[in-house]
Design a protein around this motif. Structure first.
Motif, mmCIF file in Angstrom:
data_model
loop_
_atom_site.group_PDB
_atom_site.id
_atom_site.type_symbol
_atom_site.label_atom_id
_atom_site.label_comp_id
_atom_site.label_asym_id
_atom_site.label_seq_id
_atom_site.Cartn_x
_atom_site.Cartn_y
_atom_site.Cartn_z
ATOM 1 N N PRO A 36 0.838 -1.206 0.000
ATOM 2 C CA PRO A 36 0.000 0.000 0.000
ATOM 3 C C PRO A 36 0.873 1.257 0.000
ATOM 4 C CG PRO A 36 -0.751 -1.556 1.655
ATOM 5 C CD PRO A 36 0.543 -2.084 1.116
ATOM 6 N N GLY A 37 0.417 2.265 -0.719
ATOM 7 C CA GLY A 37 1.131 3.537 -0.772
ATOM 8 C C GLY A 37 2.201 3.607 -1.837
ATOM 9 N N SER A 38 2.385 2.526 -2.596
ATOM 10 C CA SER A 38 3.450 2.551 -3.605
ATOM 11 C C SER A 38 2.991 3.154 -4.930
ATOM 12 C CB SER A 38 3.998 1.142 -3.834
ATOM 13 O OG SER A 38 2.984 0.294 -4.304
ATOM 14 N N LEU A 39 1.686 3.369 -5.096
ATOM 15 C CA LEU A 39 1.172 3.980 -6.319
ATOM 16 C C LEU A 39 1.269 5.494 -6.191
ATOM 17 C CD1 LEU A 39 -0.336 3.768 -9.056
ATOM 18 C CD2 LEU A 39 -2.452 3.964 -7.739
ATOM 19 N N VAL A 40 1.940 6.130 -7.157
ATOM 20 C CA VAL A 40 2.030 7.586 -7.207
ATOM 21 C C VAL A 40 1.839 8.028 -8.647
ATOM 22 C CG1 VAL A 40 3.504 7.878 -5.161
ATOM 23 C CG2 VAL A 40 4.556 7.464 -7.381
ATOM 24 N N GLY B 64 -4.416 9.832 -2.860
ATOM 25 C CA GLY B 64 -5.177 10.528 -1.834
ATOM 26 C C GLY B 64 -4.788 11.981 -1.679
ATOM 27 N N ASP B 65 -3.641 12.402 -2.244
ATOM 28 C CA ASP B 65 -3.179 13.780 -2.115
ATOM 29 C C ASP B 65 -3.539 14.633 -3.323
ATOM 30 O OD1 ASP B 65 -2.070 13.075 0.300
ATOM 31 O OD2 ASP B 65 -0.074 12.694 -0.545
ATOM 32 N N ILE B 66 -4.245 14.064 -4.305
ATOM 33 C CA ILE B 66 -4.630 14.846 -5.474
ATOM 34 C C ILE B 66 -5.849 15.679 -5.121
ATOM 35 C CG2 ILE B 66 -5.477 14.713 -7.865
ATOM 36 C CD1 ILE B 66 -3.858 12.147 -8.169
ATOM 37 N N PRO B 67 -5.757 17.005 -5.328
ATOM 38 C CA PRO B 67 -6.893 17.886 -4.948
ATOM 39 C C PRO B 67 -8.091 17.700 -5.845
ATOM 40 C CG PRO B 67 -5.025 19.196 -5.806
ATOM 41 C CD PRO B 67 -4.624 17.760 -5.822
#
Length: 174
Positions: free
Chosen positions: A148-152, A171-174
């Motif tokens: 988890p968290g490796s997708l950017v 999750g950080d994309i506005p």
């Protein structure tokens, strides 16, 4: 259990629920079986390869045929058989059969009267055909699972070597 068995079971269940006036709904009946009419007998009659979605499953296009049987000595038996054929067409419209491997609703729904086989001469018969797209087999994911968290995501033109610090998690994309 195979997808074809599951699909036929789902078709039998849904047609039986939505067409309660049909007393006998069965896939691939034995020719010497006793049939209570009105009856709807059906099955898949042929298959060809469909459009592969690239997930490892085999896409198939199945042609189904249903035979609707009404006792010939009923009043207006041909009309009653035609009415049941129209009801089946209504059930088929936009039907996914509540199974996850069906990839689209029935297409090319066609109904017509048929001359019964000699062993079914006591009936008026209509046939209803349709095309159904579905998949068989197992989903194949040929890549290793990532933590988890490796997708950017990177956005052009800020991608590639040297721009890794500008990539953002979903999750950080506005």
């Amino acid at each position: 259990m195979s997808e074809l068995t599951t699909l036929h079971d789902a078709i039998t269940r849904i047609i039986s629920e939505r067409m309660p006036s049909v007393l006998h709904v069965e896939s691939f009946p034995e020719l010497d079986a006793q049939v209570r009419a009105p009856a709807l007998l059906y099955g898949i009659t042929d298959m060809s390869l469909g459009t592969d979605r690239g997930e490892g499953k085999t896409a198939l296009v199945g042609r189904f045929q249903a035979c609707i049987l009404i006792e010939a000595d009923r009043p207006k038996a041909p009309l009653q058989a035609a009415i049941l054929a129209s009801q089946l067409a209504t059930v088929l419209k936009d039907q996914w059969w509540d199974v996850g491997f069906v990839t689209g609703p029935p297409e090319q729904i066609h109904a017509q009267p048929e001359a019964p086989l000699p062993e079914l001469e006591q009936f008026v018969m209509w046939s209803v055909q349709w095309i159904q797209n579905f998949e068989v087999g197992e989903l194949v994911w040929p890549w290793p699972d990532e933590p988890p968290g490796s997708l950017v995501f990177g956005f052009s033109p800020d991608t590639g070597p040297g721009s890794e610090g500008q990539y953002v998690a979903p999750g950080d994309i506005p």
